[in-house]
Design a protein around this motif. Structure first.
Motif, PDB file in Angstrom:
ATOM      1  N   PRO A 170       0.813  -1.226   0.000  1.00  0.00           N
ATOM      2  CA  PRO A 170       0.000   0.000   0.000  1.00  0.00           C
ATOM      3  C   PRO A 170       0.844   1.272   0.000  1.00  0.00           C
ATOM      4  CG  PRO A 170      -0.682  -1.507   1.762  1.00  0.00           C
ATOM      5  CD  PRO A 170       0.557  -2.091   1.152  1.00  0.00           C
ATOM      6  N   ILE A 171       2.014   1.206   0.607  1.00  0.00           N
ATOM      7  CA  ILE A 171       2.848   2.422   0.716  1.00  0.00           C
ATOM      8  C   ILE A 171       3.417   2.799  -0.656  1.00  0.00           C
ATOM      9  CG2 ILE A 171       5.054   3.267   1.679  1.00  0.00           C
ATOM     10  CD1 ILE A 171       2.860   0.922   3.625  1.00  0.00           C
ATOM     11  N   LYS A 176       2.092   8.875  -5.567  1.00  0.00           N
ATOM     12  CA  LYS A 176       1.418   9.539  -6.686  1.00  0.00           C
ATOM     13  C   LYS A 176       2.422   9.961  -7.759  1.00  0.00           C
ATOM     14  CE  LYS A 176      -2.450  11.416  -4.016  1.00  0.00           C
ATOM     15  NZ  LYS A 176      -2.115  11.039  -2.652  1.00  0.00           N
ATOM     16  N   ALA A 177       2.214   9.473  -8.965  1.00  0.00           N
ATOM     17  CA  ALA A 177       3.089   9.835 -10.093  1.00  0.00           C
ATOM     18  C   ALA A 177       3.084  11.356 -10.281  1.00  0.00           C
ATOM     19  CB  ALA A 177       2.615   9.130 -11.360  1.00  0.00           C
ATOM     20  N   GLU A 178       1.923  11.952 -10.045  1.00  0.00           N
ATOM     21  CA  GLU A 178       1.788  13.405 -10.202  1.00  0.00           C
ATOM     22  C   GLU A 178       2.772  14.160  -9.293  1.00  0.00           C
ATOM     23  OE1 GLU A 178       0.248  14.630 -12.667  1.00  0.00           O
ATOM     24  OE2 GLU A 178       1.011  16.538 -11.880  1.00  0.00           O
ATOM     25  N   GLU A 179       2.971  13.650  -8.085  1.00  0.00           N
ATOM     26  CA  GLU A 179       3.885  14.324  -7.146  1.00  0.00           C
ATOM     27  C   GLU A 179       5.339  14.172  -7.596  1.00  0.00           C
ATOM     28  OE1 GLU A 179       3.075  13.206  -3.108  1.00  0.00           O
ATOM     29  OE2 GLU A 179       0.986  13.839  -3.229  1.00  0.00           O
ATOM     30  N   ILE A 180       5.666  13.035  -8.204  1.00  0.00           N
ATOM     31  CA  ILE A 180       7.029  12.828  -8.723  1.00  0.00           C
ATOM     32  C   ILE A 180       7.243  13.757  -9.925  1.00  0.00           C
ATOM     33  CG2 ILE A 180       8.664  11.132  -9.716  1.00  0.00           C
ATOM     34  CD1 ILE A 180       8.024   9.930  -7.145  1.00  0.00           C
ATOM     35  N   ARG A 181       6.216  13.837 -10.766  1.00  0.00           N
ATOM     36  CA  ARG A 181       6.311  14.714 -11.950  1.00  0.00           C
ATOM     37  C   ARG A 181       6.527  16.160 -11.531  1.00  0.00           C
ATOM     38  NH1 ARG A 181       1.545  12.701 -14.085  1.00  0.00           N
ATOM     39  NH2 ARG A 181       2.214  10.649 -14.739  1.00  0.00           N
ATOM     40  N   LYS A 182       5.811  16.578 -10.489  1.00  0.00           N
ATOM     41  CA  LYS A 182       5.936  17.963  -9.993  1.00  0.00           C
ATOM     42  C   LYS A 182       7.369  18.209  -9.501  1.00  0.00           C
ATOM     43  CE  LYS A 182       3.684  20.590  -6.454  1.00  0.00           C
ATOM     44  NZ  LYS A 182       2.766  20.398  -5.353  1.00  0.00           N
ATOM     45  N   LEU A 183       7.932  17.229  -8.770  1.00  0.00           N
ATOM     46  CA  LEU A 183       9.315  17.370  -8.275  1.00  0.00           C
ATOM     47  C   LEU A 183      10.303  17.440  -9.443  1.00  0.00           C
ATOM     48  CD1 LEU A 183       9.298  14.888  -5.251  1.00  0.00           C
ATOM     49  CD2 LEU A 183       9.760  17.335  -5.123  1.00  0.00           C
ATOM     50  N   ILE A 229      13.365  10.559  -4.559  1.00  0.00           N
ATOM     51  CA  ILE A 229      13.364   9.177  -4.072  1.00  0.00           C
ATOM     52  C   ILE A 229      11.939   8.624  -3.979  1.00  0.00           C
ATOM     53  CG2 ILE A 229      14.072   7.649  -2.167  1.00  0.00           C
ATOM     54  CD1 ILE A 229      16.465   8.951  -3.609  1.00  0.00           C
ATOM     55  N   GLY A 230      11.704   7.517  -4.652  1.00  0.00           N
ATOM     56  CA  GLY A 230      10.386   6.881  -4.628  1.00  0.00           C
ATOM     57  C   GLY A 230      10.410   5.598  -3.825  1.00  0.00           C
ATOM     58  N   THR A 231      10.567   5.749  -2.527  1.00  0.00           N
ATOM     59  CA  THR A 231      10.404   4.597  -1.631  1.00  0.00           C
ATOM     60  C   THR A 231      10.106   5.137  -0.234  1.00  0.00           C
ATOM     61  OG1 THR A 231      11.274   2.433  -0.981  1.00  0.00           O
ATOM     62  CG2 THR A 231      12.861   4.228  -0.973  1.00  0.00           C
ATOM     63  N   GLU A 232       9.999   4.234   0.727  1.00  0.00           N
ATOM     64  CA  GLU A 232       9.645   4.602   2.106  1.00  0.00           C
ATOM     65  C   GLU A 232      10.686   5.594   2.657  1.00  0.00           C
ATOM     66  OE1 GLU A 232       8.366   4.140   6.275  1.00  0.00           O
ATOM     67  OE2 GLU A 232      10.370   4.217   5.429  1.00  0.00           O
ATOM     68  N   GLN A 233      10.198   6.578   3.424  1.00  0.00           N
ATOM     69  CA  GLN A 233      11.078   7.680   3.829  1.00  0.00           C
ATOM     70  C   GLN A 233      12.194   7.317   4.806  1.00  0.00           C
ATOM     71  OE1 GLN A 233      10.414   7.670   7.420  1.00  0.00           O
ATOM     72  NE2 GLN A 233       9.850   9.845   7.429  1.00  0.00           N
ATOM     73  N   GLY A 234      12.164   6.093   5.374  1.00  0.00           N
ATOM     74  CA  GLY A 234      13.227   5.658   6.288  1.00  0.00           C
ATOM     75  C   GLY A 234      14.609   5.632   5.640  1.00  0.00           C
ATOM     76  N   VAL A 235      14.657   5.497   4.304  1.00  0.00           N
ATOM     77  CA  VAL A 235      15.964   5.440   3.622  1.00  0.00           C
ATOM     78  C   VAL A 235      16.676   6.786   3.645  1.00  0.00           C
ATOM     79  CG1 VAL A 235      15.316   3.530   2.058  1.00  0.00           C
ATOM     80  CG2 VAL A 235      15.079   5.882   1.296  1.00  0.00           C
ATOM     81  N   ARG A 236      15.926   7.846   3.977  1.00  0.00           N
ATOM     82  CA  ARG A 236      16.541   9.185   3.990  1.00  0.00           C
ATOM     83  C   ARG A 236      17.768   9.206   4.906  1.00  0.00           C
ATOM     84  NH1 ARG A 236      12.331  12.532   5.296  1.00  0.00           N
ATOM     85  NH2 ARG A 236      12.104  13.649   3.339  1.00  0.00           N
ATOM     86  N   HIS A 237      17.672   8.497   6.037  1.00  0.00           N
ATOM     87  CA  HIS A 237      18.738   8.499   7.039  1.00  0.00           C
ATOM     88  C   HIS A 237      20.045   7.971   6.430  1.00  0.00           C
ATOM     89  CE1 HIS A 237      20.241   8.665  11.073  1.00  0.00           C
ATOM     90  NE2 HIS A 237      20.467   7.372  11.153  1.00  0.00           N
ATOM     91  N   PHE A 249      14.770  14.525  -2.311  1.00  0.00           N
ATOM     92  CA  PHE A 249      13.365  14.938  -2.234  1.00  0.00           C
ATOM     93  C   PHE A 249      12.480  13.692  -2.270  1.00  0.00           C
ATOM     94  CE2 PHE A 249      15.523  18.579  -4.141  1.00  0.00           C
ATOM     95  CZ  PHE A 249      15.085  19.598  -3.296  1.00  0.00           C
ATOM     96  N   PHE A 250      11.479  13.680  -1.390  1.00  0.00           N
ATOM     97  CA  PHE A 250      10.492  12.598  -1.367  1.00  0.00           C
ATOM     98  C   PHE A 250       9.153  13.170  -1.828  1.00  0.00           C
ATOM     99  CE2 PHE A 250      12.427   8.919   0.788  1.00  0.00           C
ATOM    100  CZ  PHE A 250      13.666   9.465   1.069  1.00  0.00           C
ATOM    101  N   PRO A 251       8.234  12.322  -2.304  1.00  0.00           N
ATOM    102  CA  PRO A 251       6.915  12.838  -2.710  1.00  0.00           C
ATOM    103  C   PRO A 251       6.257  13.587  -1.543  1.00  0.00           C
ATOM    104  CG  PRO A 251       7.151  10.522  -3.282  1.00  0.00           C
ATOM    105  CD  PRO A 251       8.343  10.877  -2.464  1.00  0.00           C
ATOM    106  N   GLU A 252       5.442  14.570  -1.917  1.00  0.00           N
ATOM    107  CA  GLU A 252       4.804  15.425  -0.901  1.00  0.00           C
ATOM    108  C   GLU A 252       3.999  14.596   0.105  1.00  0.00           C
ATOM    109  OE1 GLU A 252       2.559  18.467  -2.868  1.00  0.00           O
ATOM    110  OE2 GLU A 252       1.751  19.207  -0.948  1.00  0.00           O
ATOM    111  N   THR A 253       3.265  13.606  -0.389  1.00  0.00           N
ATOM    112  CA  THR A 253       2.573  12.679   0.514  1.00  0.00           C
ATOM    113  C   THR A 253       3.627  11.641   0.894  1.00  0.00           C
ATOM    114  OG1 THR A 253       0.679  12.950  -0.949  1.00  0.00           O
ATOM    115  CG2 THR A 253       0.500  11.240   0.758  1.00  0.00           C
ATOM    116  N   GLU A 254       4.313  11.878   1.996  1.00  0.00           N
ATOM    117  CA  GLU A 254       5.504  11.074   2.282  1.00  0.00           C
ATOM    118  C   GLU A 254       5.167   9.595   2.501  1.00  0.00           C
ATOM    119  OE1 GLU A 254       9.571  12.786   4.103  1.00  0.00           O
ATOM    120  OE2 GLU A 254       8.099  12.139   5.547  1.00  0.00           O
ATOM    121  N   PRO A 255       5.857   8.695   1.783  1.00  0.00           N
ATOM    122  CA  PRO A 255       5.557   7.265   1.961  1.00  0.00           C
ATOM    123  C   PRO A 255       6.089   6.760   3.306  1.00  0.00           C
ATOM    124  CG  PRO A 255       6.816   7.718  -0.076  1.00  0.00           C
ATOM    125  CD  PRO A 255       6.900   8.924   0.771  1.00  0.00           C
TER     126      PRO A 255
END
Ligand code: 13P
Ligand code: SF4
Length: 302
Positions: A170-171, A176-183, A229-237, A249-255
């Motif tokens: 689900p994550i 949203k592809a739209e959020e990646i496109r915007k970035l 980055i298109g995956t769960e935000q834990g990888v940011r660390h 940058f992660f999508p606005e709706t953070e996974p």
């Protein structure tokens, strides 16, 4: 004593090692002995000399560690941390495909319950799925449970017939592809790195598609300095530690995987103290079959 010091002391007392997935909280990653993607962690689980493994991740990870190490104690900091996708396939789907197709291999993503693994011929992770499917002798592949990883494999291995199952993470699916496109519009020079659990609408926008370790390695070895980055935000660390000079940058709706975030330092202290949430697998045929699919993966991914 700080929580970190208490964990260190308990680890020594209990002869324990802590394994953590990249999606858990940063403070949990920081106290882990090993951090990695699902493939790295399953490999690590088999060559640890310690008596006890504390698995900071979701239940299929702890189950896999236990199946590969039946004599060891595997503790889960939160027994309720589970992966919804791990349950998204039925035995009927597998039986129907086995009846319908000759020369079929049932390939299950490691993000599956031990029971699902026991119905399957071989297990894969996002890091080795393409390589393993490509090298299987079978023409027909029932890929369970993740339809998105199955589509990724089908693209890379066009010589096989991939039969899909309608499971998904689900994550990643709801990214949203739209959020990646915007970035991409805001940062035209950015490289887009995404996980194969994302929908094909999202992977179509990527410069690189790979497992969490693959994404981190790509950024580590790249001369680019801006990444989407298109995956769960834990990888940011780990990304930020590997590339202090880069921006991610992660999508606005953070996974966010709420199950992975259930793991906390307090819960790690609790299981180390009390030996609670121990993974138990019965030693019947189903466990033996599940263990075989995992061992086959470790052999074929060499
Ligand atoms: P990897 O660890 O294989 O990248 O998979 C990601 C995931 O969803 C783990 O639950
Ligand atoms: Fe499961 Fe998705 Fe969470 Fe990974 S990120 S554990 S696939 S729900």
């Amino acid at each position: 004593m700080t929580k970190q010091e208490e964990i260190q002391k308990l680890k020594e007392e209990k002869d324990a090692v802590i394994l953590a997935h990249y999606y858990v909280r940063p403070e949990v990653q920081d106290i882990a002995d090993y951090i990695g993607d699902s493939y790295f962690l399953s490999r690590r689980a088999v060559d640890m000399p310690h008596r006890t493994i504390v698995f900071c991740g979701v239940s299929f990870m702890g189950e896999s560690a236990k199946l590969l190490n039946p004599a060891k104690t595997v503790l889960m900091p939160d027994a309720k941390a589970d992966c919804p996708m791990a349950h998204m396939v039925t035995m009927e789907t597998v039986e129907r495909a086995r009846a319908q197709y000759e020369d079929l291999a049932v390939v299950c993503y490691i993000n599956s319950t031990a029971e699902v693994k026991s119905w399957s011929d071989v297990c894969v992770t996002s890091a080795n799925a393409v390589q393993i499917v490509k090298n299987l002798p079978n023409k027909n592949i029932l890929f369970i449970p993740d339809r998105n990883l199955a589509h990724f494999v089908a693209d890379k291995v066009p010589g096989k017939r991939i039969i899909y199952n309608e499971g998904f993470c689900p994550i990643h699916e709801h990214m949203k592809a739209e959020e990646i496109r915007k970035l991409k519009e805001q940062h035209p020079s950015a490289k887009v790195l995404v996980h194969p659990e994302c929908s094909s609408e999202v992977t179509a926008l990527a410069d690189y598609i790979g497992s969490t370790s693959g994404i981190i390695d790509y950024a580590k070895n790249s001369t680019d300095t801006i990444f989407i980055i298109g995956t769960e935000q834990g990888v940011r660390h780990a990304l930020q530690q590997a590339r202090e000079d880069a921006v991610f940058f992660f999508p606005e709706t953070e996974p966010i995987c709420v199950d992975m975030k259930m793991i906390t330092l307090d819960k790690i202290i609790d299981v180390l103290k009390n030996g609670s949430n121990e993974i138990k697998m019965d030693d019947g045929q189903a466990s033996a079959a599940a263990e075989r699919t995992l061992t086959r993966m470790l052999e074929l991914a060499q």
